[in-house]
Design an enzyme around this catalytic site. Structure first.
Site, PDB file in Angstrom:
ATOM      1  CB  VAL A   1      10.781  -4.036 -14.544  1.00 10.46           C
ATOM      2  CG1 VAL A   1      10.668  -4.921 -13.209  1.00 10.46           C
ATOM      3  CG2 VAL A   1       9.992  -2.727 -14.287  1.00 10.46           C
TER       4      VAL A   1
ATOM      5  CG  ASN B   1       3.087  -4.490  -8.005  1.00  7.08           C
ATOM      6  OD1 ASN B   1       1.961  -4.226  -7.866  1.00  7.08           O
ATOM      7  ND2 ASN B   1       3.993  -3.849  -7.394  1.00  7.08           N
TER       8      ASN B   1
ATOM      9  CB  SER C   1      -5.095  -0.218 -14.583  1.00 11.49           C
ATOM     10  OG  SER C   1      -5.836   0.835 -14.033  1.00 11.49           O
TER      11      SER C   1
ATOM     12  CE1 TYR D   1      -0.671   3.090 -14.463  1.00 12.89           C
ATOM     13  CE2 TYR D   1      -2.928   3.522 -14.885  1.00 12.89           C
ATOM     14  CZ  TYR D   1      -2.115   2.720 -14.212  1.00 12.89           C
ATOM     15  OH  TYR D   1      -2.493   1.960 -13.162  1.00 12.89           O
TER      16      TYR D   1
ATOM     17  CE  LYS E   1      -0.655  -0.605 -15.093  1.00  8.36           C
ATOM     18  NZ  LYS E   1      -0.056  -1.410 -14.410  1.00  8.36           N
TER      19      LYS E   1
ATOM     20  CB  ILE F   1      -5.603  -0.037  -4.763  1.00  9.97           C
ATOM     21  CG1 ILE F   1      -6.319  -0.758  -5.843  1.00  9.97           C
ATOM     22  CG2 ILE F   1      -5.335  -0.379  -3.554  1.00  9.97           C
ATOM     23  CD1 ILE F   1      -7.629  -1.304  -5.519  1.00  9.97           C
TER      24      ILE F   1
HETATM   25  P1  NAD Z   1       3.116   2.587  -5.608  1.00  6.73           P
HETATM   26  O1  NAD Z   1       3.626   3.646  -6.747  1.00  6.73           O
HETATM   27  O2  NAD Z   1       2.589   2.708  -4.471  1.00  6.73           O
HETATM   28  O3  NAD Z   1       4.349   1.201  -5.984  1.00  6.73           O
HETATM   29  C1  NAD Z   1       4.679   0.884  -7.091  1.00  6.73           C
HETATM   30  C2  NAD Z   1       6.012  -0.094  -6.937  1.00  6.73           C
HETATM   31  O4  NAD Z   1       6.735  -0.006  -8.221  1.00  6.73           O
HETATM   32  C3  NAD Z   1       7.070   0.666  -5.773  1.00  6.73           C
HETATM   33  O5  NAD Z   1       7.604  -0.260  -5.102  1.00  6.73           O
HETATM   34  C4  NAD Z   1       8.014   1.261  -6.849  1.00  6.73           C
HETATM   35  O6  NAD Z   1       9.474   1.153  -6.361  1.00  6.73           O
HETATM   36  C5  NAD Z   1       7.920   0.096  -7.994  1.00  6.73           C
HETATM   37  N1  NAD Z   1       8.719   0.656  -9.286  1.00  6.73           N
HETATM   38  C6  NAD Z   1       8.586   1.813 -10.020  1.00  6.73           C
HETATM   39  N2  NAD Z   1       9.239   2.098 -11.235  1.00  6.73           N
HETATM   40  C7  NAD Z   1       9.763   0.874 -11.052  1.00  6.73           C
HETATM   41  C8  NAD Z   1      10.903   0.145 -11.521  1.00  6.73           C
HETATM   42  N3  NAD Z   1      11.385   0.928 -12.909  1.00  6.73           N
HETATM   43  N4  NAD Z   1      11.460  -1.034 -11.542  1.00  6.73           N
HETATM   44  C9  NAD Z   1      10.996  -1.800 -10.395  1.00  6.73           C
HETATM   45  N5  NAD Z   1      10.077  -1.278  -9.639  1.00  6.73           N
HETATM   46  C10 NAD Z   1       9.495  -0.045 -10.093  1.00  6.73           C
HETATM   47  O7  NAD Z   1       1.988   1.915  -6.887  1.00  6.73           O
HETATM   48  P2  NAD Z   1       0.771   0.925  -6.653  1.00  6.73           P
HETATM   49  O8  NAD Z   1      -0.364   1.778  -6.352  1.00  6.73           O
HETATM   50  O9  NAD Z   1       1.207  -0.259  -5.338  1.00  6.73           O
HETATM   51  O10 NAD Z   1       0.741   0.088  -8.008  1.00  6.73           O
HETATM   52  C11 NAD Z   1       1.314  -1.051  -8.170  1.00  6.73           C
HETATM   53  C12 NAD Z   1       0.762  -1.707  -9.721  1.00  6.73           C
HETATM   54  O11 NAD Z   1      -0.786  -1.554  -9.516  1.00  6.73           O
HETATM   55  C13 NAD Z   1       1.152  -0.688 -10.845  1.00  6.73           C
HETATM   56  O12 NAD Z   1       1.592  -1.391 -11.978  1.00  6.73           O
HETATM   57  C14 NAD Z   1       0.095   0.186 -10.798  1.00  6.73           C
HETATM   58  O13 NAD Z   1       0.042   0.688 -12.303  1.00  6.73           O
HETATM   59  C15 NAD Z   1      -1.312  -0.776 -10.497  1.00  6.73           C
HETATM   60  N6  NAD Z   1      -2.267  -0.181 -10.273  1.00  6.73           N
HETATM   61  C16 NAD Z   1      -2.441   0.710  -9.273  1.00  6.73           C
HETATM   62  C17 NAD Z   1      -3.904   1.088  -8.828  1.00  6.73           C
HETATM   63  C18 NAD Z   1      -3.980   2.145  -7.765  1.00  6.73           C
HETATM   64  O14 NAD Z   1      -5.085   2.715  -7.687  1.00  6.73           O
HETATM   65  N7  NAD Z   1      -3.084   1.900  -6.846  1.00  6.73           N
HETATM   66  C19 NAD Z   1      -4.969   0.929  -9.916  1.00  6.73           C
HETATM   67  C20 NAD Z   1      -4.782   0.074 -10.765  1.00  6.73           C
HETATM   68  C21 NAD Z   1      -3.469  -0.540 -11.083  1.00  6.73           C
END
Ligand code: NAD
Length: 257
Positions: free
Chosen positions: A71, A97, A149, A162, A166, A195
């Protein structure tokens, strides 16, 4: 009279595009939407890294289309949306996402880190929405759900860039919602707390950090990807038809206390 409510949190026959679908929250969203009846276009940073997700979706009786979709690249956003539209004929639901959260103290953030985090989180969300939205405008139907987030609402040390992205995602959610309501497109966001995902594994492996996180989540537990996917499914479903421009906190009460 039978209670129809459970039927309203389904998405039968809909087509959903999920970015960053390969793992963590994206993967859980893809599976929840497939379980609820949608076929799924999987936006993958590397098309060969679906980690078995295609098979899992097919086992649910739904179709899965893997797409090369970094993306941060406009060409890949355009080609992925085009391929999904060619294959399925439409895109009803978009889950923005894909996201990254590099840690750094403000005094050490480089311009390259700053730009790349904005490219993936903010620019990626904006232009993926624009591209899929153009199709939704023609369809006169769409459901866009952005993964914001709690970090968009509070300041987390070492996560300044970050947090800014968000906060930006929650605000662009309102902007898109207002402009595109006339096309029957709703645009909402969810704002999770911590999470358990591959992305937070190292951070939460530190007992001190984990204790601090647990002390702030008033419901007393760290989230599971399914906690987010359930809310995303609700926002994508007919049950949420009159909801747009909102960010739903999934933070166990962190930001309420
Ligand atoms: P993760 O790091 O486990 O997975 C992130 C995914 O995004 C991966 O599949 C990765 O390949 C993909 N990604 C990264 N850069 C990319 C790019 N340039 N193009 C396409 N895909 C890309 O993360 P997660 O914890 O599952 O988080 C997913 C979303 O949820 C994110 O936006 C994150 O900011 C948000 N979020 C996560 C949490 C948490 O605690 N896990 C909390 C709040 C928000």
């Amino acid at each position: 009279m039978a209670n129809q409510n459970s039927d309203e949190v389904k998405v039968p026959g809909k087509i959903a595009l999920v970015t960053g679908a390969g793992r963590g929250i994206g993967r859980a969203c893809a599976l929840a939407l497939a379980e609820a009846g949608a076929d799924i276009a999987l936006g993958l940073k590397n098309i060969h890294s679906d980690s078995g997700l295609i098979k899992e979706i097919e086992a649910l009786g739904r179709k899965a289309l893997p797409l090369q979709m970094d993306v941060s690249r406009m060409d890949e956003i355009k080609s992925a949306v085009l391929k999904a539209a060619e294959y399925f004929g439409r895109i009803d639901i978009l889950i923005n996402n894909a996201g990254i959260a590099p840690e750094n103290y403000i005094e050490n953030v480089t311009e390259a880190d700053f730009d790349y985090t904005l490219d993936v989180n903010l620019k990626g969300t904006f232009f993926t929405s624009q591209e899929a939205g153009r199709l939704m405008i023609r369809q006169q139907f769409g459901r866009i759900i952005n993964i914001s987030s709690q970090a968009g609402f509070i300041a987390l040390p070492t996560e300044s860039v970050y947090c800014m992205t968000k906060a930006g995602i929650s605000h662009l959610t309102k902007c898109f919602a207002v402009e595109w309501a006339k096309y029957n497109i709703t645009v909402n966001a969810v704002a999770p707390t911590f999470i358990y995902t591959p992305g937070t594994e190292d951070y939460l492996a530190n007992e001190e950090t984990k204790k601090m996180v647990l002390s702030k989540i008033v419901l007393g537990r760290i989230g599971d990807p399914k906690d987010v996917a359930n809310a995303v499914l609700f926002l994508a479903s007919p049950a949420a038809a009159l909801i747009t421009g909102t960010t739903l906190m999934i933070d166990g009460g962190w930001t309420a206390s």
